[in-house]
Structure formats: structure tokens, C-alpha cells
Design a protein around this motif. Structure first.
Motif, short mmCIF file in Angstrom:
data_model
loop_
_atom_site.label_atom_id
_atom_site.label_comp_id
_atom_site.label_asym_id
_atom_site.label_seq_id
_atom_site.Cartn_x
_atom_site.Cartn_y
_atom_site.Cartn_z
N ASN A 1 -118.69 -50.16 28.75
CA ASN A 1 -119.32 -50.46 30.03
C ASN A 1 -118.96 -51.83 30.59
O ASN A 1 -119.77 -52.48 31.24
CB ASN A 1 -120.85 -50.32 29.93
CG ASN A 1 -121.26 -48.90 29.62
OD1 ASN A 1 -120.70 -47.96 30.18
ND2 ASN A 1 -122.21 -48.75 28.72
N GLU B 1 -114.14 -48.90 29.93
CA GLU B 1 -115.12 -47.84 30.15
C GLU B 1 -115.87 -47.46 28.87
O GLU B 1 -117.01 -47.00 28.93
CB GLU B 1 -114.49 -46.60 30.80
CG GLU B 1 -113.26 -46.08 30.11
CD GLU B 1 -111.94 -46.74 30.53
OE1 GLU B 1 -110.89 -46.26 30.08
OE2 GLU B 1 -111.94 -47.73 31.28
N ASP B 2 -115.27 -47.70 27.71
CA ASP B 2 -115.95 -47.39 26.44
C ASP B 2 -117.16 -48.28 26.22
O ASP B 2 -118.14 -47.88 25.60
CB ASP B 2 -115.00 -47.57 25.25
CG ASP B 2 -113.88 -46.55 25.23
OD1 ASP B 2 -113.98 -45.54 25.96
OD2 ASP B 2 -112.91 -46.77 24.50
N TYR C 1 -111.42 -49.79 25.35
CA TYR C 1 -111.20 -49.73 26.79
C TYR C 1 -112.47 -50.18 27.50
O TYR C 1 -113.58 -50.01 26.97
CB TYR C 1 -110.86 -48.30 27.22
CG TYR C 1 -109.67 -47.70 26.51
CD1 TYR C 1 -108.41 -48.29 26.57
CD2 TYR C 1 -109.81 -46.54 25.77
CE1 TYR C 1 -107.32 -47.72 25.93
CE2 TYR C 1 -108.73 -45.97 25.12
CZ TYR C 1 -107.49 -46.57 25.20
OH TYR C 1 -106.41 -46.01 24.56
N GLY D 1 -112.21 -52.13 34.89
CA GLY D 1 -111.44 -51.10 34.22
C GLY D 1 -109.98 -51.41 34.02
O GLY D 1 -109.27 -50.68 33.35
#
Length: 92
Positions: free
Chosen positions: A51, A48-49, A46, A55
Motif C-alpha cells: 500500500n 501495491e503489495d 512492489y 506505484g
């Protein structure tokens, strides 16, 4: 628009690229990722995993060799691209 929840390790097919099935007119051949439409792969990460700033994207690893299509692929994982969640369709 609500973001689509995707499951890591699950198989999907690329149904569009950047929201469309038609490449941009001024698209360079080495960036014509529309060549990958209907190809299958797996969601590996993902945004967010890792950075990644957008998103609404997931890191999607194709089952095929992306470079063999003459396309650029610069991610750490081979044959992977940041794909909009809405461009993927779950394989059932």
C-alpha cells in the motif's frame, strides 16, 4: 512513460536516485542516497503489495549496510528504500 516490470528476488544495481546521478544542492547528508549509486541489492516488494502510494517504486534491499553510510533508512526491512523502477538496472 510505461512502467518497468521488475521481478521480486532479482538482483539490480542502483544506477541513479530519483532520476539523477547528482544529489540535490540542499540535500542533507543523512538523506544523500546518491552515495549508494552502483550498489547492488534485491527487489523485495512492489508498492501495491504494501500500500505504498507511488506505484512507480519498488522496495529495494541493498546488499550493504545503508546506515554505515550515515543514511536514514526507516523501512521495516533493514537496508531497504523505496526506489523508482527506472533507477535500477538489472544485473545479468
Amino acid at each position: 512513460m510505461a512502467l518497468i516490470e521488475m521481478e521480486k528476488g532479482k538482483k539490480y544495481v542502483l544506477k541513479s536516485f530519483n532520476g539523477t546521478r547528482i544529489p540535490e544542492e540542499d540535500c542533507d547528508d543523512n538523506e544523500n542516497y546518491w552515495k549508494l549509486l552502483e550498489e547492488e541489492g534485491t527487489v523485495t516488494d512492489y508498492a501495491e503489495d504494501l500500500n505504498f502510494p507511488n506505484g512507480s517504486r519498488v522496495l529495494f534491499q541493498f546488499d550493504i549496510d545503508v546506515n554505515s553510510h550515515g543514511l536514514e533508512c526507516h523501512n521495516e526491512k533493514p537496508n531497504s528504500l523505496w526506489i523508482l523502477k527506472t533507477d535500477l538496472k538489472e544485473i545479468k
